[in-house]
Design a protein around this motif. Structure first.
Motif, short mmCIF file in Angstrom:
data_model
loop_
_atom_site.label_atom_id
_atom_site.label_comp_id
_atom_site.label_asym_id
_atom_site.label_seq_id
_atom_site.Cartn_x
_atom_site.Cartn_y
_atom_site.Cartn_z
N PHE A 105 138.70 -13.83 -24.06
CA PHE A 105 140.09 -13.73 -24.46
C PHE A 105 140.18 -12.99 -25.79
N LYS A 106 141.22 -12.21 -25.93
CA LYS A 106 141.55 -11.59 -27.22
C LYS A 106 142.23 -12.64 -28.09
N LYS A 158 144.68 -12.17 -29.91
CA LYS A 158 146.11 -11.95 -29.73
C LYS A 158 146.63 -12.77 -28.55
N GLN A 159 145.86 -12.84 -27.45
CA GLN A 159 146.27 -13.63 -26.28
C GLN A 159 146.32 -15.12 -26.61
N ILE A 160 145.34 -15.60 -27.37
CA ILE A 160 145.31 -17.01 -27.75
C ILE A 160 146.52 -17.34 -28.62
N GLU A 173 149.46 -15.66 -28.78
CA GLU A 173 150.70 -15.57 -28.00
C GLU A 173 150.89 -16.78 -27.10
N SER A 174 149.82 -17.23 -26.47
CA SER A 174 149.90 -18.41 -25.60
C SER A 174 150.25 -19.66 -26.40
N LYS A 229 153.94 -19.46 -27.42
CA LYS A 229 154.76 -19.68 -26.23
C LYS A 229 154.88 -21.18 -25.93
N ARG A 239 147.61 -15.10 -35.93
CA ARG A 239 147.02 -13.79 -35.65
C ARG A 239 145.87 -13.48 -36.61
N ASP A 261 138.74 -12.78 -31.29
CA ASP A 261 138.45 -12.59 -29.88
C ASP A 261 137.30 -13.53 -29.54
#
Length: 188
Positions: free
Chosen positions: A90-91, A93-95, A97-98, A101, A122, A127
């Motif tokens: 996982f990036k 950034k994905q962690i 954003e999740s 959310k 951020r 990563d």
């Protein structure tokens, strides 16, 4: 009853070995937890595993989660550590954003505060490759520390963030009540 000198030495050695084995057996759970938590163990005194589980999404394994607390007794208002070992790449950034959310889904947080937390996350989340872990710690003061192994990734010193962030997995409104039950027990 008298033993020959050789037998008394053997008996003392056996007794010493038994004492050492008992000491090691009682020390292993704490040292195992400390090893599993690495740098995060310093912030959770007497950490012991409370529970563990696996998050899956659409049939894909996402991460294994382990919850540690002093004496193995979880309280949301006391120090604890939640270790996530990722089963996919996982990036950061994905962690981030999740996480944002899921915090937004819980409600009760202004847009400005969410934006501030997102910016902080951020800069914290790296990563991750399959098999790497990130551990989040709820400190005694209510802030959140993040670790990857022995390396401190960062801190968010806002108790409101701490509550909302850990509620993603441990709160009553979590998206995955089965995982929560595995982590904290069904009675929590």
């Amino acid at each position: 009853m008298r033993y020959p000198r050789n037998d008394r030495s053997a008996a003392r050695r056996s007794l010493a070995a038994l004492c050492c084995a008992l000491l090691l057996a009682t020390a292993l759970p704490a040292s195992r937890a400390a090893a599993d938590l690495a740098g995060a163990a310093r912030s959770v005194p007497s950490a012991e595993l409370v529970g563990k589980g696996r998050l899956t999404f659409l049939g894909f394994n996402v991460f294994d989660a382990e919850l540690y607390a002093p004496g193995g007794a979880y309280r949301s208002s006391a120090p604890f550590a939640l270790k996530l070992t990722y089963l996919r790449n996982f990036k950061g950034k994905q962690i981030t954003e999740s996480s944002i959310k899921e915090i937004r889904r819980q409600g009760g947080v202004s847009g400005g505060r969410l934006a501030s937390w997102e910016q902080q996350l951020r800069s914290i989340f790296p990563d991750v490759a399959r098999g790497q872990s990130i551990t989040g710690v709820r400190t005694a003061g209510g802030s959140t520390l993040f670790y990857s192994g022995n390396r401190k990734l960062g801190e968010i010193a806002d108790p409101a963030f701490t509550r909302k962030f850990f509620d993603i997995w441990l709160g009553n409104r979590t998206r995955d009540p089965q995982l929560r039950a595995q982590l904290v027990g069904t009675g929590s």
